[in-house]
Design an enzyme around this catalytic site. Structure first.
Site, short mmCIF file in Angstrom:
data_model
loop_
_atom_site.label_atom_id
_atom_site.label_comp_id
_atom_site.label_asym_id
_atom_site.label_seq_id
_atom_site.Cartn_x
_atom_site.Cartn_y
_atom_site.Cartn_z
N ASP A 89 0.80 -1.24 0.00
CA ASP A 89 0.00 0.00 0.00
C ASP A 89 0.82 1.28 0.00
O ASP A 89 1.98 1.32 0.43
CB ASP A 89 -1.00 0.00 1.17
CG ASP A 89 -0.35 -0.22 2.53
OD1 ASP A 89 0.69 -0.88 2.61
OD2 ASP A 89 -0.90 0.28 3.54
N GLU A 147 -0.68 -2.22 5.16
CA GLU A 147 0.23 -2.16 6.31
C GLU A 147 0.07 -0.83 7.04
O GLU A 147 0.18 -0.76 8.25
CB GLU A 147 1.68 -2.34 5.86
CG GLU A 147 2.66 -2.58 7.01
CD GLU A 147 2.96 -1.36 7.85
OE1 GLU A 147 3.09 -1.51 9.09
OE2 GLU A 147 3.06 -0.26 7.31
N GLU A 148 -0.19 0.23 6.26
CA GLU A 148 -0.17 1.59 6.83
C GLU A 148 -1.38 1.90 7.70
O GLU A 148 -1.35 2.85 8.47
CB GLU A 148 -0.09 2.63 5.71
CG GLU A 148 1.18 2.56 4.87
CD GLU A 148 2.41 3.12 5.58
OE1 GLU A 148 2.30 3.46 6.77
OE2 GLU A 148 3.47 3.18 4.93
N ARG A 187 18.27 -6.95 14.14
CA ARG A 187 18.23 -6.87 15.59
C ARG A 187 17.40 -8.03 16.13
O ARG A 187 16.26 -8.22 15.73
CB ARG A 187 17.62 -5.56 16.08
CG ARG A 187 17.86 -5.32 17.55
CD ARG A 187 17.38 -3.95 17.98
NE ARG A 187 17.98 -3.57 19.24
CZ ARG A 187 17.59 -4.00 20.43
NH1 ARG A 187 16.56 -4.83 20.50
NH2 ARG A 187 18.20 -3.61 21.53
N HIS A 373 7.23 8.78 4.73
CA HIS A 373 5.93 9.47 4.82
C HIS A 373 6.10 10.95 4.52
O HIS A 373 5.47 11.80 5.15
CB HIS A 373 5.30 9.28 6.21
CG HIS A 373 4.90 7.86 6.48
ND1 HIS A 373 3.86 7.49 7.30
CD2 HIS A 373 5.40 6.69 6.01
CE1 HIS A 373 3.74 6.18 7.35
NE2 HIS A 373 4.67 5.66 6.57
ZN LIG Z 1 4.96 3.67 6.40
ZN LIG Z 2 6.24 0.78 5.77
#
Ligand SMILES: [Zn+2]
Ligand SMILES: [Zn+2]
Length: 405
Positions: A89, A147-148, A187, A373
């Protein structure tokens, strides 16, 4: 049958080089045609078209809306399955990069790199398909929506992507603007936070600004609540635990001489530890009860748990680290100094099966960071091949390891 240990890194790099140009073109196409969460129709169609060219089975569109999955079956000597995931997305941002392949959709932009993730996973599918005779087990390819916003990963898991065949491990990556170009950061343990949200109505009784004694003023209650929240985190949470509580939206009143009935407070809480995470709403409620009690007011709290903390499995992370060192050289692989308080819904996969999520750097240098973003966000195409090769090396190494046997 071939021993997976015989799959050499030069062979992977050679197969990756063959698909690199196509993957870059696919990425540019996706970048021109970004789609918001749960609207990834054209993106999913492109993914399907590309996957249909490969020797995959179970090509399934429409998983939890626009998600697409497919299975690459190995030669069958290993019953295990590893999942590779990309998100598809874009964001409601007007692009301002000046790139020749800039977004053609007004107000929508791939400003987080998910176009790169989708292209990298398609590239990995091409490379693994080419080398499948040497692949002992199966690889599940997952292209997820949203996902956002809503966490498409959770919905896809509910619809069964971790079964048939059962998934034993998962790997995902994020192109990352604060890591230098072509460098992998890994990590073990917590990597990203649970991004929970709250909305609070502080309820009083409005009236004339000159007659506060006849009112229950919600404004000083809200002010006290905001102050108490910061003390709460500082005094009631173990200082070695990371918690962020930010009140980001405050809405009160309509005129300078009218005490309002209510104040609205909205914000987010970020945590890395599930226990701490679960304790926070109760602490918030303590503050609300006490403060509104003193003033004779009341409150309404809406608290929603969103993505869980993203916690990487030590063994899978070690495997990914070694794969990255093999492919990129040890000087291009480093441990992330600390987790970050952003959220990422790969966390749902990582909660369900041993997983590792890593960053692949896109920053021009250590000082010159790329802001996610943001209308100027951009990816360096040269790192796409690095992502493909690290994923493919990780897959072969997984089947060469005794993990989860
Ligand atoms: Zn993002
Ligand atoms: Zn992302």
């Amino acid at each position: 049958m071939t021993n997976p240990g015989t799959m050499t890194t030069p062979t992977i790099l050679e197969a990756t080089a063959k698909v690199e140009q196509k993957v870059i073109e696919l990425r540019h196409h996706l970048h021109r045609h970004p789609e918001l969460s749960f609207q990834e129709e054209q993106t999913a169609a492109l993914v399907q078209r590309e996957l249909a060219l490969l020797p995959l089975s179970d090509l399934t569109p429409g998983v939890y809306g626009t998600g697409v999955t497919a299975l690459l079956q190995g030669n069958g000597s290993d019953p295990r399955t590893i999942l590779l995931r990309a998100d598809m997305d874009a964001l409601p941002i007007q692009e301002d990069t000046g790139l020749p392949f800039s977004s053609e959709v007004p107000g929508v932009m791939h400003a987080c790199g998910h176009d790169g993730h989708t292209a990298i996973l398609l590239g990995a599918a091409m490379v693994l398909s080419e080398l499948r005779a040497h692949l002992p087990g199966s690889v599940k390819l997952v292209f997820q929506p949203a996902e956002e916003t809503e966490g498409g990963a959770e919905g896809m898991i509910r619809e069964g992507v971790l079964e048939n065949p059962h998934v034993d491990a998962a790997v995902g990556l994020h192109l990352w603007g604060s890591v230098p170009r072509g460098v992998v950061e890994y990590r073990s343990g917590p990597l990203m936070a649970a991004p929970d949200v709250f909305s609070i109505r502080v309820i009083g009784k409005g009236g004339h600004a000159a007659l506060p004694h006849q009112c229950i003023d919600p404004v000083p209650m809200a002010a006290a609540i905001i102050q108490q929240f910061q003390t709460l985190i500082a005094r009631r949470v173990d200082p070695l635990e990371s918690v962020v509580l930010s009140v980001c939206r405050l809405e009160a009143g309509t005129a300078f001489n009218v005490i309002p009935d209510e104040v609205l407070l909205e914000g987010t809480v970020r945590t890395l530890n599930q226990e701490v995470r679960e304790a926070i709403p109760g602490m918030i409620e303590d503050v609300l009860r006490q403060v509104t009690g003193i003033h004779g007011g009341s409150y309404h709290l809406d608290y929603s748990f969103r993505y869980p903390p993203l916690v990487n499995d030590p063994a899978i992370t070690d495997l990914v680290r070694k794969a990255a060192e093999d492919v990129l050289g040890a000087d291009r692989v480093r441990k992330a100094k600390q987790p970050n308080m952003g959220g990422e819904d790969f966390a749902y996969f990582a909660r369900a099966v041993p997983s590792s999520f890593f960053y692949l750097g896109i920053a021009p240098s250590e000082e010159d960071l790329v802001r996610h973003h943001h209308p100027t966000f951009r990816i360096d195409d040269t790192v796409l091949k690095d992502g493909i090769a690290v994923l493919c090396r990780s897959v072969f190494d997984f089947f060469a390891s005794p993990l989860a046997e």
